[in-house]
Motif scaffolding. Structure first.
Motif, PDB file in Angstrom:
ATOM      1  N   ARG A  82     -46.932 -14.493 -27.241  1.00  0.00           N
ATOM      2  CA  ARG A  82     -47.567 -14.079 -25.987  1.00  0.00           C
ATOM      3  C   ARG A  82     -47.346 -12.588 -25.735  1.00  0.00           C
ATOM      4  O   ARG A  82     -46.386 -11.993 -26.211  1.00  0.00           O
ATOM      5  CB  ARG A  82     -47.013 -14.881 -24.800  1.00  0.00           C
ATOM      6  N   SER A  83     -48.238 -12.006 -24.929  1.00  0.00           N
ATOM      7  CA  SER A  83     -48.110 -10.586 -24.546  1.00  0.00           C
ATOM      8  C   SER A  83     -46.924 -10.421 -23.597  1.00  0.00           C
ATOM      9  O   SER A  83     -46.430 -11.403 -23.023  1.00  0.00           O
ATOM     10  CB  SER A  83     -49.388 -10.130 -23.832  1.00  0.00           C
ATOM     11  N   LEU A  84     -46.489  -9.181 -23.419  1.00  0.00           N
ATOM     12  CA  LEU A  84     -45.394  -8.888 -22.488  1.00  0.00           C
ATOM     13  C   LEU A  84     -45.706  -9.440 -21.098  1.00  0.00           C
ATOM     14  O   LEU A  84     -44.853 -10.049 -20.454  1.00  0.00           O
ATOM     15  CB  LEU A  84     -45.150  -7.374 -22.416  1.00  0.00           C
ATOM     16  N   GLU A  85     -46.941  -9.213 -20.625  1.00  0.00           N
ATOM     17  CA  GLU A  85     -47.330  -9.680 -19.292  1.00  0.00           C
ATOM     18  C   GLU A  85     -47.192 -11.196 -19.182  1.00  0.00           C
ATOM     19  O   GLU A  85     -46.674 -11.705 -18.185  1.00  0.00           O
ATOM     20  CB  GLU A  85     -48.783  -9.276 -18.970  1.00  0.00           C
ATOM     21  N   TRP A  86     -47.639 -11.906 -20.205  1.00  0.00           N
ATOM     22  CA  TRP A  86     -47.537 -13.370 -20.193  1.00  0.00           C
ATOM     23  C   TRP A  86     -46.098 -13.835 -20.303  1.00  0.00           C
ATOM     24  O   TRP A  86     -45.698 -14.794 -19.650  1.00  0.00           O
ATOM     25  CB  TRP A  86     -48.397 -13.998 -21.288  1.00  0.00           C
ATOM     26  N   LYS A  87     -45.307 -13.171 -21.128  1.00  0.00           N
ATOM     27  CA  LYS A  87     -43.886 -13.549 -21.255  1.00  0.00           C
ATOM     28  C   LYS A  87     -43.186 -13.417 -19.908  1.00  0.00           C
ATOM     29  O   LYS A  87     -42.402 -14.280 -19.518  1.00  0.00           O
ATOM     30  CB  LYS A  87     -43.187 -12.694 -22.315  1.00  0.00           C
ATOM     31  N   ARG A  88     -43.472 -12.323 -19.193  1.00  0.00           N
ATOM     32  CA  ARG A  88     -42.859 -12.131 -17.871  1.00  0.00           C
ATOM     33  C   ARG A  88     -43.265 -13.271 -16.930  1.00  0.00           C
ATOM     34  O   ARG A  88     -42.446 -13.804 -16.197  1.00  0.00           O
ATOM     35  CB  ARG A  88     -43.285 -10.777 -17.281  1.00  0.00           C
ATOM     36  N   VAL A 159     -57.466  -2.933  -9.562  1.00  0.00           N
ATOM     37  CA  VAL A 159     -56.850  -4.072 -10.243  1.00  0.00           C
ATOM     38  C   VAL A 159     -56.123  -3.614 -11.507  1.00  0.00           C
ATOM     39  O   VAL A 159     -54.984  -4.030 -11.764  1.00  0.00           O
ATOM     40  CB  VAL A 159     -57.910  -5.159 -10.554  1.00  0.00           C
ATOM     41  N   ASP A 160     -56.749  -2.741 -12.287  1.00  0.00           N
ATOM     42  CA  ASP A 160     -56.114  -2.211 -13.506  1.00  0.00           C
ATOM     43  C   ASP A 160     -54.795  -1.512 -13.181  1.00  0.00           C
ATOM     44  O   ASP A 160     -53.778  -1.753 -13.840  1.00  0.00           O
ATOM     45  CB  ASP A 160     -57.037  -1.211 -14.218  1.00  0.00           C
ATOM     46  N   ALA A 161     -54.821  -0.651 -12.180  1.00  0.00           N
ATOM     47  CA  ALA A 161     -53.623   0.107 -11.800  1.00  0.00           C
ATOM     48  C   ALA A 161     -52.512  -0.829 -11.316  1.00  0.00           C
ATOM     49  O   ALA A 161     -51.346  -0.662 -11.682  1.00  0.00           O
ATOM     50  CB  ALA A 161     -53.969   1.142 -10.736  1.00  0.00           C
ATOM     51  N   LEU A 162     -52.874  -1.817 -10.503  1.00  0.00           N
ATOM     52  CA  LEU A 162     -51.880  -2.777  -9.996  1.00  0.00           C
ATOM     53  C   LEU A 162     -51.288  -3.616 -11.129  1.00  0.00           C
ATOM     54  O   LEU A 162     -50.078  -3.852 -11.167  1.00  0.00           O
ATOM     55  CB  LEU A 162     -52.499  -3.704  -8.944  1.00  0.00           C
ATOM     56  N   SER A 163     -52.148  -4.059 -12.051  1.00  0.00           N
ATOM     57  CA  SER A 163     -51.643  -4.901 -13.148  1.00  0.00           C
ATOM     58  C   SER A 163     -50.701  -4.111 -14.054  1.00  0.00           C
ATOM     59  O   SER A 163     -49.704  -4.654 -14.529  1.00  0.00           O
ATOM     60  CB  SER A 163     -52.774  -5.562 -13.926  1.00  0.00           C
ATOM     61  N   LYS A 164     -50.986  -2.831 -14.261  1.00  0.00           N
ATOM     62  CA  LYS A 164     -50.079  -1.985 -15.056  1.00  0.00           C
ATOM     63  C   LYS A 164     -48.758  -1.764 -14.314  1.00  0.00           C
ATOM     64  O   LYS A 164     -47.683  -1.828 -14.907  1.00  0.00           O
ATOM     65  CB  LYS A 164     -50.739  -0.645 -15.376  1.00  0.00           C
ATOM     66  N   TYR A 165     -48.850  -1.514 -13.021  1.00  0.00           N
ATOM     67  CA  TYR A 165     -47.657  -1.254 -12.214  1.00  0.00           C
ATOM     68  C   TYR A 165     -46.722  -2.466 -12.183  1.00  0.00           C
ATOM     69  O   TYR A 165     -45.508  -2.327 -12.339  1.00  0.00           O
ATOM     70  CB  TYR A 165     -48.066  -0.864 -10.791  1.00  0.00           C
ATOM     71  N   PHE A 166     -47.285  -3.659 -11.960  1.00  0.00           N
ATOM     72  CA  PHE A 166     -46.464  -4.874 -11.850  1.00  0.00           C
ATOM     73  C   PHE A 166     -46.254  -5.583 -13.191  1.00  0.00           C
ATOM     74  O   PHE A 166     -45.539  -6.588 -13.257  1.00  0.00           O
ATOM     75  CB  PHE A 166     -47.068  -5.835 -10.814  1.00  0.00           C
ATOM     76  N   ILE A 167     -46.855  -5.055 -14.258  1.00  0.00           N
ATOM     77  CA  ILE A 167     -46.755  -5.605 -15.613  1.00  0.00           C
ATOM     78  C   ILE A 167     -47.150  -7.084 -15.608  1.00  0.00           C
ATOM     79  O   ILE A 167     -46.390  -7.970 -16.003  1.00  0.00           O
ATOM     80  CB  ILE A 167     -45.356  -5.380 -16.244  1.00  0.00           C
ATOM     81  N   THR A 169     -51.045  -9.661 -15.877  1.00  0.00           N
ATOM     82  CA  THR A 169     -52.419  -9.617 -16.371  1.00  0.00           C
ATOM     83  C   THR A 169     -53.396  -9.288 -15.245  1.00  0.00           C
ATOM     84  O   THR A 169     -53.074  -9.414 -14.060  1.00  0.00           O
ATOM     85  CB  THR A 169     -52.845 -10.966 -17.002  1.00  0.00           C
ATOM     86  N   ILE A 170     -54.589  -8.876 -15.639  1.00  0.00           N
ATOM     87  CA  ILE A 170     -55.673  -8.588 -14.692  1.00  0.00           C
ATOM     88  C   ILE A 170     -55.935  -9.829 -13.827  1.00  0.00           C
ATOM     89  O   ILE A 170     -56.041  -9.737 -12.603  1.00  0.00           O
ATOM     90  CB  ILE A 170     -56.968  -8.192 -15.459  1.00  0.00           C
TER      91      ILE A 170
END
Length: 183
Positions: A82-88, A159-167, A169-170
């Protein structure tokens, strides 16, 4: 108040905050370190080789010296593919099961749970909502949303900026915006 929030939603949000307070975790100006939170709750977290349809698992066996050869009585495994975002999210989701479905129900002994992507029931939805509240706490999410909205006018950029900030997914970000009624 969450849009269309149930009493359960409010209770879950409160349980996230009381969990963070109980382990003396301070929400700062960056994303929540979910592995740190898990460690503070006594978990060992690691990557696991799982079938594609399995996201992760949690095993709590209070008082045991080890689980699967690892010195712990609390273990969370996440699918290593899984991606980092999904692992979190998986770690936060499993912590949701621990707090909401093990601790709050005052269970003792062995608790094991494996996640499948398909088929969500009330228990899974509660763990998902716990994860969203842990990874994107209401206060810091709303604050960041309002800051970013001053910079970007386009919804996709916000949405892109928020998803990057909170690590996250979109899709998780879009759902959180909707849950908090920020649209």
């Amino acid at each position: 108040q969450l849009r269309g929030a149930t009493m359960d939603d409010v209770k879950i949000e409160e349980s996230v905050m009381s969990t963070l307070m109980s382990v003396k975790y301070t929400i700062s100006e960056c994303s929540v370190d979910v592995i740190d939170v898990a460690k503070r709750l006594g978990f060992v977290v690691g990557n696991a080789v799982l079938d594609e349809e399995d996201d992760g698992f949690i095993i709590v066996e209070e008082g045991r010296k080890q689980i699967m050869g690892i010195k712990t009585d609390k273990l969370i495994g996440v699918n290593s593919n899984r991606s980092l975002e999904w692992k979190r999210f998986i770690i936060a989701h499993e912590l949701g099961h621990y707090i909401l479905h093990f601790k709050e129900k005052n269970l003792k002994g062995l608790y094991a749970h494996r996640d499948h992507i398909r088929g969500h029931n009330k228990t899974e939805n509660e763990a998902d909502f716990f994860a969203a509240n842990l990874l994107m706490p209401r206060e810091s999410f709303e604050k960041k949303y309002n800051e970013i909205k001053q910079v970007y006018k386009n919804d996709k950029e916000i949405v892109d900026a928020l998803s990057k900030y909170f690590i996250v997914t979109i899709k998780m970000t879009e759902r959180r915006i909707e849950e908090l009624g920020l649209t």
